[in-house]
Design a protein around this motif. Structure first.
Motif, PDB file in Angstrom:
ATOM      1  N   THR A  85       0.826  -1.210   0.000  1.00 56.37           N
ATOM      2  CA  THR A  85       0.000   0.000   0.000  1.00 56.37           C
ATOM      3  C   THR A  85       0.860   1.259   0.000  1.00 56.37           C
ATOM      4  N   LEU A  89       1.326   3.885  -3.178  1.00 52.03           N
ATOM      5  CA  LEU A  89       0.954   5.296  -3.047  1.00 52.03           C
ATOM      6  C   LEU A  89       2.137   6.209  -3.316  1.00 52.03           C
ATOM      7  N   LEU A  93       1.851   8.917  -6.341  1.00 56.53           N
ATOM      8  CA  LEU A  93       1.490  10.260  -5.879  1.00 56.53           C
ATOM      9  C   LEU A  93       2.245  11.398  -6.569  1.00 56.53           C
ATOM     10  N   ALA A 292      -7.978   7.108  -8.944  1.00 60.00           N
ATOM     11  CA  ALA A 292      -8.338   6.018  -8.024  1.00 60.00           C
ATOM     12  C   ALA A 292      -9.008   4.879  -8.774  1.00 60.00           C
ATOM     13  N   TYR A 299      -4.128  -2.472  -7.837  1.00 59.15           N
ATOM     14  CA  TYR A 299      -3.648  -2.734  -6.473  1.00 59.15           C
ATOM     15  C   TYR A 299      -4.248  -4.038  -5.954  1.00 59.15           C
TER      16      TYR A 299
END
Length: 390
Positions: A85, A89, A93, A292, A299
């Motif tokens: 995770t 990210l 990002l 997202a 993911y």
């Protein structure tokens, strides 16, 4: 089964690396997976060769962006879901923030004309970076193995001819090497694979659960793209074009081309162009929902099958399967370099830039790629106007 050795790095070190790669990693998915191999396997020894190959196999077999899935898997190797995770990210990002900022500028000033000039230079340098990454992956993973070379060549040829990556080719290559080199004594139960595929599809739909109707449409479309489109980087572009321009009419042709240019001149995964598209359609929340929707399925498609890969990854049959898929994947990467090169190297200036990039990376192995990209961008700003009026 062999247990994974204790990590030689902290989770924070890997997250910082992912953040840096997401910030400075130019060249698209092919180059990014090459950087991960060079930095994490060869130079630092944080990730084993076997774990990297397992990650590449999983990323190739599951739908979604190749580089992001590989980064997520490498985070999973020693630090499981928490590592997957945070690394995922950190990797996504920086480029997301960049495309949102560019989206704001784009909407404020009505287009980004200078991007054509920058991409003119950067695109050529990127081809050189991809060629070197493909070369390193080929020599390291295929060597002199005739069977793997045959798979590599077939995969490269199919990619060049069809201009896309075909999931059945990867699966077929893995099964072929498995049957030839480590034929199964008995068939194992296949329930987990069904669960691993069905669960994230249902979960991906939740990413679209937004009240506002337009955000719901954006979330649903990009979740679908992330769940069902196989291929990496520019392979998703034709699918996005069909939905964004032709079906929903969210963007004009020119805006869509600009969106792809933004993805190519910013570091990190190429499919972050979905964030830029979302921003143009519905502002900041549109960018958030689109990104997202694209990355949540990939993911889930990575962390749900990951325990199976970790548990069975060292078995001879699995190793043979991984070898076959890896050879096909590297062939597809090489084919993709040719396809992208045909679109990018449009004249003698871009051809020379690509060749010089390969020569520099070959001769000076420690030259940072961002420096090459910056120089190429400056050359593009000067050369593009001259070539356009030539």
């Amino acid at each position: 089964m062999t247990e994974t050795a204790a990590p030689r790095y902290t989770l924070w070190q890997l997250v910082r690396y992912a953040l840096a790669l997401g910030t400075w990693g130019f060249g698209g998915p092919v180059a990014l997976v090459g950087y991960m191999y060079r930095d994490l396997v060869e130079r630092r020894g944080w990730i084993s060769e076997a774990d990297y190959k397992e990650g590449m196999t999983l990323a190739q077999l599951m739908p979604g962006p190749l580089a992001a899935q590989l980064a997520i898997y490498l985070g999973y190797v020693h630090y499981r879901v928490r590592g997957a995770t945070l690394v995922g990210l950190a990797f996504v990002l920086p480029s997301f923030l960049m495309v949102v900022a560019l989206g704001a500028v784009y909407m404020a000033y009505g287009g980004i004309g200078w991007m054509q000039a920058v991409f003119y230079g950067v695109g050529a340098a990127v081809i050189g970076i991809i060629v070197m990454s493909a070369y390193k992956l080929t020599t390291k993973n295929i060597g002199k193995d005739r069977l793997l070379w045959a798979i590599f060549l077939v995969s490269a040829a199919v990619t060049v001819i069809t201009k896309s990556e075909i999931i059945w080719l990867f699966l077929g290559a893995g099964i072929l090497v498995w049957l030839l080199r480590a034929p199964p004594k008995r068939w194992s139960k296949g329930r987990l694979n069904g669960i691993a595929i069905a669960a994230p599809i249902g979960a991906a739909a939740l990413a679209a659960a937004v009240d506002w109707h337009q955000l719901l449409e954006i979330g649903a479309f990009f979740a679908y793209a992330g769940s069902f489109v196989f291929g990496s980087g520019l392979a998703i572009v034709p699918f996005l074009y069909g939905g964004v321009v032709q079906e929903h009419h969210w963007l004009s042709d020119r805006q869509f081309v600009d969106a792809v240019a933004v993805a190519m001149i910013t570091p990190g995964p190429v499919v972050i162009t979905t964030g830029f598209i979302g921003y143009i359609v519905a502002g900041l929340w549109g960018a958030v929902v689109a990104a997202a929707g694209t990355f949540l399925p990939c993911y889930l498609f990575t962390i749900l099958p990951a325990p199976y890969f970790k548990k069975h990854g060292k078995r001879p049959g699995t190793v043979a399967f991984v070898d076959g898929v890896t050879a096909a994947a590297i062939g597809a990467i090489t084919g993709a370099a040719i396809v992208i090169g045909q679109r990018t190297l449009t004249d003698w200036v871009t051809a020379v830039l690509a060749i010089v990039t390969v020569a520099v990376l070959w001769r000076f192995k420690k030259v940072p790629e961002p420096v090459i990209v910056l120089v190429a961008a400056l050359i593009g700003l000067v050369a593009y106007p001259l070539m356009a009026h030539a």
